[in-house]
Motif scaffolding. Structure first.
Motif, PDB file in Angstrom:
ATOM      1  N   GLU A  41       0.728  -1.329  -0.038  1.00 20.67           N
ATOM      2  CA  GLU A  41       0.016  -0.021  -0.005  1.00 20.67           C
ATOM      3  C   GLU A  41       0.843   1.079   0.010  1.00 20.67           C
ATOM      4  O   GLU A  41       2.143   1.276   0.846  1.00 20.67           O
ATOM      5  CB  GLU A  41      -0.782  -0.009   1.194  1.00 20.67           C
ATOM      6  CG  GLU A  41      -1.933  -1.150   1.302  1.00 20.67           C
ATOM      7  CD  GLU A  41      -3.039  -1.103   0.041  1.00 20.67           C
ATOM      8  OE1 GLU A  41      -3.465   0.123  -0.226  1.00 20.67           O
ATOM      9  OE2 GLU A  41      -3.286  -2.241  -0.426  1.00 20.67           O
ATOM     10  N   GLN A  43       0.949   5.782   0.243  1.00 17.13           N
ATOM     11  CA  GLN A  43       0.223   6.807   0.442  1.00 17.13           C
ATOM     12  C   GLN A  43       1.393   8.086   0.158  1.00 17.13           C
ATOM     13  O   GLN A  43       2.569   8.024   0.417  1.00 17.13           O
ATOM     14  CB  GLN A  43      -0.020   7.116   1.729  1.00 17.13           C
ATOM     15  CG  GLN A  43      -0.816   8.242   2.293  1.00 17.13           C
ATOM     16  CD  GLN A  43      -1.052   8.478   3.431  1.00 17.13           C
ATOM     17  OE1 GLN A  43      -0.566   7.792   4.756  1.00 17.13           O
ATOM     18  NE2 GLN A  43      -2.171   9.211   4.115  1.00 17.13           N
ATOM     19  N   ASP A  52      -3.175  14.751   0.885  1.00 16.69           N
ATOM     20  CA  ASP A  52      -3.192  13.332   0.272  1.00 16.69           C
ATOM     21  C   ASP A  52      -3.193  13.388  -1.121  1.00 16.69           C
ATOM     22  O   ASP A  52      -4.397  13.582  -1.485  1.00 16.69           O
ATOM     23  CB  ASP A  52      -4.274  12.282   1.096  1.00 16.69           C
ATOM     24  CG  ASP A  52      -3.710  10.833   0.781  1.00 16.69           C
ATOM     25  OD1 ASP A  52      -3.294  10.432  -0.367  1.00 16.69           O
ATOM     26  OD2 ASP A  52      -4.198  10.086   1.256  1.00 16.69           O
ATOM     27  N   THR A  54      -2.441  10.337  -2.901  1.00 12.59           N
ATOM     28  CA  THR A  54      -2.283   9.472  -3.576  1.00 12.59           C
ATOM     29  C   THR A  54      -3.312   8.916  -4.852  1.00 12.59           C
ATOM     30  O   THR A  54      -2.867   8.361  -5.712  1.00 12.59           O
ATOM     31  CB  THR A  54      -2.790   8.378  -2.393  1.00 12.59           C
ATOM     32  OG1 THR A  54      -1.947   8.586  -1.247  1.00 12.59           O
ATOM     33  CG2 THR A  54      -2.626   6.899  -3.016  1.00 12.59           C
ATOM     34  N   ARG A  55      -4.379   9.264  -4.780  1.00  9.89           N
ATOM     35  CA  ARG A  55      -5.453   9.097  -5.970  1.00  9.89           C
ATOM     36  C   ARG A  55      -4.908   9.649  -7.082  1.00  9.89           C
ATOM     37  O   ARG A  55      -4.838   9.168  -8.288  1.00  9.89           O
ATOM     38  CB  ARG A  55      -6.833   9.582  -5.410  1.00  9.89           C
ATOM     39  CG  ARG A  55      -8.056   9.511  -6.491  1.00  9.89           C
ATOM     40  CD  ARG A  55      -9.066  10.149  -6.001  1.00  9.89           C
ATOM     41  NE  ARG A  55      -9.589  10.015  -4.741  1.00  9.89           N
ATOM     42  CZ  ARG A  55     -10.446   8.797  -4.591  1.00  9.89           C
ATOM     43  NH1 ARG A  55     -10.812   7.875  -5.418  1.00  9.89           N
ATOM     44  NH2 ARG A  55     -10.852   8.384  -3.291  1.00  9.89           N
ATOM     45  N   GLN A  56      -4.254  10.807  -6.911  1.00 10.77           N
ATOM     46  CA  GLN A  56      -4.282  11.778  -8.079  1.00 10.77           C
ATOM     47  C   GLN A  56      -2.795  10.990  -8.862  1.00 10.77           C
ATOM     48  O   GLN A  56      -2.557  10.849 -10.137  1.00 10.77           O
ATOM     49  CB  GLN A  56      -3.499  13.200  -7.622  1.00 10.77           C
ATOM     50  CG  GLN A  56      -2.715  13.956  -8.910  1.00 10.77           C
ATOM     51  CD  GLN A  56      -2.317  15.297  -8.194  1.00 10.77           C
ATOM     52  OE1 GLN A  56      -2.762  15.778  -6.966  1.00 10.77           O
ATOM     53  NE2 GLN A  56      -1.262  15.883  -8.661  1.00 10.77           N
ATOM     54  N   TYR A  57      -1.957  10.646  -7.960  1.00  7.55           N
ATOM     55  CA  TYR A  57      -0.703   9.717  -8.630  1.00  7.55           C
ATOM     56  C   TYR A  57      -1.159   8.496  -9.010  1.00  7.55           C
ATOM     57  O   TYR A  57      -0.663   7.984 -10.134  1.00  7.55           O
ATOM     58  CB  TYR A  57       0.383   9.659  -7.521  1.00  7.55           C
ATOM     59  CG  TYR A  57       1.243  11.103  -7.600  1.00  7.55           C
ATOM     60  CD1 TYR A  57       2.133  11.239  -8.392  1.00  7.55           C
ATOM     61  CD2 TYR A  57       0.971  12.033  -6.673  1.00  7.55           C
ATOM     62  CE1 TYR A  57       2.971  12.447  -8.363  1.00  7.55           C
ATOM     63  CE2 TYR A  57       1.791  13.220  -6.853  1.00  7.55           C
ATOM     64  CZ  TYR A  57       2.684  13.480  -7.503  1.00  7.55           C
ATOM     65  OH  TYR A  57       3.508  14.470  -7.667  1.00  7.55           O
ATOM     66  N   LEU A  58      -2.212   7.748  -8.585  1.00  5.37           N
ATOM     67  CA  LEU A  58      -2.523   6.512  -8.954  1.00  5.37           C
ATOM     68  C   LEU A  58      -3.342   6.597 -10.344  1.00  5.37           C
ATOM     69  O   LEU A  58      -3.101   5.843 -11.269  1.00  5.37           O
ATOM     70  CB  LEU A  58      -3.441   5.777  -7.953  1.00  5.37           C
ATOM     71  CG  LEU A  58      -2.964   5.264  -6.720  1.00  5.37           C
ATOM     72  CD1 LEU A  58      -3.811   4.479  -5.701  1.00  5.37           C
ATOM     73  CD2 LEU A  58      -1.474   4.299  -6.818  1.00  5.37           C
ATOM     74  N   LEU A  59      -4.176   7.535 -10.487  1.00  5.77           N
ATOM     75  CA  LEU A  59      -4.634   8.017 -11.682  1.00  5.77           C
ATOM     76  C   LEU A  59      -3.629   8.269 -13.069  1.00  5.77           C
ATOM     77  O   LEU A  59      -3.506   7.961 -14.024  1.00  5.77           O
ATOM     78  CB  LEU A  59      -5.657   8.935 -11.633  1.00  5.77           C
ATOM     79  CG  LEU A  59      -6.958   8.719 -11.003  1.00  5.77           C
ATOM     80  CD1 LEU A  59      -7.807   9.866 -10.544  1.00  5.77           C
ATOM     81  CD2 LEU A  59      -7.853   7.890 -11.741  1.00  5.77           C
ATOM     82  N   TYR A  85     -19.261  11.079 -13.467  1.00  9.45           N
ATOM     83  CA  TYR A  85     -19.007  12.188 -12.787  1.00  9.45           C
ATOM     84  C   TYR A  85     -19.957  13.216 -12.653  1.00  9.45           C
ATOM     85  O   TYR A  85     -20.133  14.215 -12.179  1.00  9.45           O
ATOM     86  CB  TYR A  85     -17.603  12.623 -13.418  1.00  9.45           C
ATOM     87  CG  TYR A  85     -16.443  11.989 -12.665  1.00  9.45           C
ATOM     88  CD1 TYR A  85     -15.832  12.428 -11.444  1.00  9.45           C
ATOM     89  CD2 TYR A  85     -15.764  11.056 -13.364  1.00  9.45           C
ATOM     90  CE1 TYR A  85     -14.922  11.738 -10.625  1.00  9.45           C
ATOM     91  CE2 TYR A  85     -14.791  10.331 -12.869  1.00  9.45           C
ATOM     92  CZ  TYR A  85     -14.279  10.789 -11.582  1.00  9.45           C
ATOM     93  OH  TYR A  85     -13.187  10.071 -10.943  1.00  9.45           O
ATOM     94  N   PRO A  94     -17.884   4.364  -7.073  1.00 12.13           N
ATOM     95  CA  PRO A  94     -16.621   3.833  -6.405  1.00 12.13           C
ATOM     96  C   PRO A  94     -16.905   2.661  -5.677  1.00 12.13           C
ATOM     97  O   PRO A  94     -16.194   1.528  -5.674  1.00 12.13           O
ATOM     98  CB  PRO A  94     -16.555   5.143  -5.531  1.00 12.13           C
ATOM     99  CG  PRO A  94     -16.634   6.304  -6.042  1.00 12.13           C
ATOM    100  CD  PRO A  94     -18.228   5.730  -6.847  1.00 12.13           C
ATOM    101  N   ALA A  98     -15.268  -1.005  -6.411  1.00 11.31           N
ATOM    102  CA  ALA A  98     -14.453  -1.638  -5.629  1.00 11.31           C
ATOM    103  C   ALA A  98     -15.000  -3.232  -5.443  1.00 11.31           C
ATOM    104  O   ALA A  98     -14.301  -4.059  -5.349  1.00 11.31           O
ATOM    105  CB  ALA A  98     -14.434  -0.886  -4.321  1.00 11.31           C
TER     106      ALA A  98
END
Length: 185
Positions: A41, A43, A52, A54-59, A85, A94, A98
């Motif tokens: 995992e 972060q 945070d 994380t979401r931006q970089y994972l995308l 959206y 989401p 998941a």
């Protein structure tokens, strides 16, 4: 909480460089992608604001893989995501995604487990070739999730042998799927 359960903390500096706090060195998006494929995992936190990211970089990682031709998400799924959206359904998407991915991973694990046990289907002609193709397909769909490594793609040994008829392979695959669904019941 055990050390292995803590997310790997990556700090983003004002220069946009990413810093691995465990190894005290700078990392790239490809490094982060590798950590995730290895089951870790991650972060990512902005050092100055504490946000945070994380979401931006994972995308961004997904977008880079897609742009390199490593497409996993079909156009209609991407279109539906964009559409979600702008609709009220966006709040449910989401959770649905998941749950769907979790169910896919569980069924993949069960399928692999069934394929690895000795069963009468293993005596079917062409079964080994089909099994190799299915495993390559599953690796491609999950990009190594839960496997601990990157997918190297199907090898030449995974392709159908010369002289095999595509219709025969489809028929065998349908029979195999029928037998697998009977095993689940």
């Amino acid at each position: 909480m055990a050390e292995s359960e803590k997310p790997l903390l990556i700090k983003r500096y004002a220069s946009r460089r990413l810093y691995n706090t465990e190894t005290s060195d700078y990392v790239t998006l490809e490094d982060i992608s590798g950590f995730i494929r290895d089951g870790r995992e991650v972060q990512i936190i902005d050092l100055k604001s504490g946000d945070d990211l994380t979401r931006q970089y994972l995308l961004q990682i997904v977008a880079e893989h897609e742009s390199k031709g490593e497409s996993v998400l079909p156009i209609n799924v991407l279109t539906d995501l964009v559409r979600s959206y702008t609709t009220q359904a966006g709040t449910m998407v989401p959770q649905f995604l998941a749950a769907s991915f979790d169910a896919f991973q569980k069924s993949q694990s069960k399928w692999v487990e069934n394929m690895n046990t000795i069963n009468p289907m293993a005596k079917m002609p062409g079964f080994e070739a089909m099994q190799a193709q299915q495993e390559a397909f599953l690796k491609a769909m999950t990009a190594g999730v839960g496997v601990g490594g990157a997918w190297s793609g199907p090898s030449e040994d995974d392709s159908p042998k010369e002289g095999e008829d595509l219709d025969a392979i489809k028929k065998q695959l349908a029979e195999l799927q029928s037998k697998l669904s009977k095993l689940d019941k």
